[in-house]
Enzyme design. Structure first.
Site, PDB file in Angstrom:
ATOM      1  N   ARG A 239       0.856  -1.180   0.000  1.00 35.41           N
ATOM      2  CA  ARG A 239       0.000   0.000   0.000  1.00 35.41           C
ATOM      3  C   ARG A 239       0.895   1.234   0.000  1.00 35.41           C
ATOM      4  O   ARG A 239       1.499   1.581   1.006  1.00 35.41           O
ATOM      5  CB  ARG A 239      -0.890  -0.007   1.247  1.00 35.41           C
ATOM      6  CG  ARG A 239      -2.020   1.013   1.214  1.00 35.41           C
ATOM      7  CD  ARG A 239      -2.684   1.109   2.582  1.00 35.41           C
ATOM      8  NE  ARG A 239      -1.903   1.966   3.484  1.00 35.41           N
ATOM      9  CZ  ARG A 239      -1.900   1.856   4.807  1.00 35.41           C
ATOM     10  NH1 ARG A 239      -2.582   0.909   5.392  1.00 35.41           N
ATOM     11  NH2 ARG A 239      -1.182   2.690   5.550  1.00 35.41           N
ATOM     12  N   HIS A 243      -4.040   4.673   4.515  1.00 33.74           N
ATOM     13  CA  HIS A 243      -5.124   3.701   4.666  1.00 33.74           C
ATOM     14  C   HIS A 243      -6.414   4.269   4.084  1.00 33.74           C
ATOM     15  O   HIS A 243      -7.125   3.602   3.338  1.00 33.74           O
ATOM     16  CB  HIS A 243      -5.308   3.359   6.142  1.00 33.74           C
ATOM     17  CG  HIS A 243      -6.466   2.469   6.417  1.00 33.74           C
ATOM     18  ND1 HIS A 243      -6.506   1.146   6.041  1.00 33.74           N
ATOM     19  CD2 HIS A 243      -7.654   2.727   7.032  1.00 33.74           C
ATOM     20  CE1 HIS A 243      -7.653   0.611   6.414  1.00 33.74           C
ATOM     21  NE2 HIS A 243      -8.371   1.549   7.014  1.00 33.74           N
ATOM     22  N   TYR A 252       3.236   6.555  11.511  1.00 27.86           N
ATOM     23  CA  TYR A 252       3.599   5.197  11.904  1.00 27.86           C
ATOM     24  C   TYR A 252       4.492   4.489  10.889  1.00 27.86           C
ATOM     25  O   TYR A 252       4.948   3.374  11.138  1.00 27.86           O
ATOM     26  CB  TYR A 252       2.335   4.349  12.133  1.00 27.86           C
ATOM     27  CG  TYR A 252       1.398   4.262  10.937  1.00 27.86           C
ATOM     28  CD1 TYR A 252       1.617   3.353   9.900  1.00 27.86           C
ATOM     29  CD2 TYR A 252       0.280   5.073  10.848  1.00 27.86           C
ATOM     30  CE1 TYR A 252       0.772   3.274   8.821  1.00 27.86           C
ATOM     31  CE2 TYR A 252      -0.586   4.997   9.770  1.00 27.86           C
ATOM     32  CZ  TYR A 252      -0.339   4.097   8.754  1.00 27.86           C
ATOM     33  OH  TYR A 252      -1.193   4.034   7.671  1.00 27.86           O
TER      34      TYR A 252
END
Length: 349
Positions: A239, A243, A252
């Site tokens: 990815r 998100h 993160y």
């Protein structure tokens, strides 16, 4: 369990020139859709959006492997799979603007995309079990992320499929992250694919950034599923973005976990370079594909904008035949709110 990594010649892959070009055309279409969707969401044209950049090869390859009558059970990040399967881009735009799926008239065998994590997995298994009572060759392809494998729905769906020989391919796109959680915090298993052994079915890993590998592997798995042998496929991809548009991956993902560089490489660039080396595409062809994709998206946006915004009260019309008191109370509260406020003046983004 086995892995299929790296490009081969088209002859070795068993893919024709026309098929190779069709895969590329759809990868460009869905990439442009993803880019356009992000831009539209940022200016408030539609609600939150889950980007899939980096997963185009995985989803397009799987879509092309499906037979015309096979059923797709998508998750919220499966827009590329839906588009490559034949869902009009205007339908997905309308969904993101508050309309129910699907708005246009089409006969593509695709279930509405599931936003709750993993709920579509037992749905696909149930449909596969129902198919066993009919005389047809339909198979089910259900898509989900690595995070979904921590949900009970995943284990229940695979367990029933294994016991009842449901014709289902469980297609897990392992993109490295379940929101902010890396794989080594998601499971102690060596892989997602190895989990299949617990349910008496085959599990395979594939290079999810190679559309040819995904296409041929999923095609084989669907053939096996139609014979009563469900399969768990782990498509190793990455990815590249957030998100969702409400996520900030920089909080993160400063340093990625142990994800090899081949999983991070852009699959569209990689595939175009491969096709050029194979003598399948040239500058003229690539330019025409991008132009066609942009024209399609412009028409889809125009079509979506021509549809009136849904009435918020319609939220309550399709849940129960006879709505319970608590739902009617919520409807009354909404109507009261809308009476006191002009919806056009509200910032609902």
């Amino acid at each position: 369990m086995y892995r299929c990594i790296g490009e081969r010649s088209l002859d070795e892959a068993g893919v024709s020139v026309d098929e190779a070009r069709a895969l590329f055309r759809d990868m460009v279409r869905v990439r442009r859709f993803d880019e356009r969707s992000l831009a539209l969401q940022r200016r408030g044209w539609m609600s939150g959006y889950p980007p899939f950049k980096g997963q185009e090869a995985s989803q397009v390859g799987a879509a092309h492997a499906m037979a015309d009558d096979d059923w797709l059970f998508p998750t919220y990040r499966s827009n590329a799979l839906q588009l490559a399967r034949g869902v009009p881009p205007s339908d997905i735009f309308l969904f993101r603007r508050g309309h129910a799926e699907y708005h246009s008239e089409h006969d593509v065998p695709v279930f509405p995309q599931a936003v709750p994590i993993a709920t579509q997995i037992p749905h696909a298994t149930g449909a596969g079990m129902a198919r066993n009572y009919t005389d047809n060759d339909e198979a089910m392809l259900v898509c989900f992320g690595d995070g979904a494998t921590s949900e009970g729905d995943f284990h229940e769906g695979l367990n029933f499929a294994g016991v009842f020989d449901a014709p289902v391919v469980f297609f897990c796109e392992n993109n490295g992250w379940a929101i902010s959680l890396p794989q080594d915090r998601q499971t102690a298993s060596d892989s997602i694919a190895v989990k299949a052994e617990a349910y008496g079915m085959e599990g395979v890993q594939i290079d999810g950034n190679d559309p040819l590998a995904v296409y041929k592997m999923v095609e084989d798995c669907l053939r096996s599923a139609r014979e009563g042998n469900p399969v768990l496929v782990e498509s190793l991809t990455y990815r590249q973005g957030a998100h969702t548009t409400a996520d900030d991956p920089s909080r993160y993902r400063d340093e990625d976990p142990d994800v090899p560089e081949w999983r991070k490489r852009d699959p569209l660039d990689r595939y175009e370079e491969y096709l050029r080396e194979q003598g399948v595409v040239d500058d003229e062809f690539v330019e025409s594909v991008y132009e066609e994709a942009d024209e399609e998206l412009a028409a889809a946006v125009k079509k979506a904008e021509s549809v009136d915004d849904p009435d918020p009260a319609e939220l309550f019309d399709s849940v129960f035949a006879d709505a319970p008191p608590n739902l009617r109370k919520q409807e009354a509260e909404l109507q009261d709110f809308l009476t006191r406020h002009d919806p056009q003046e509200l910032d609902l983004s």
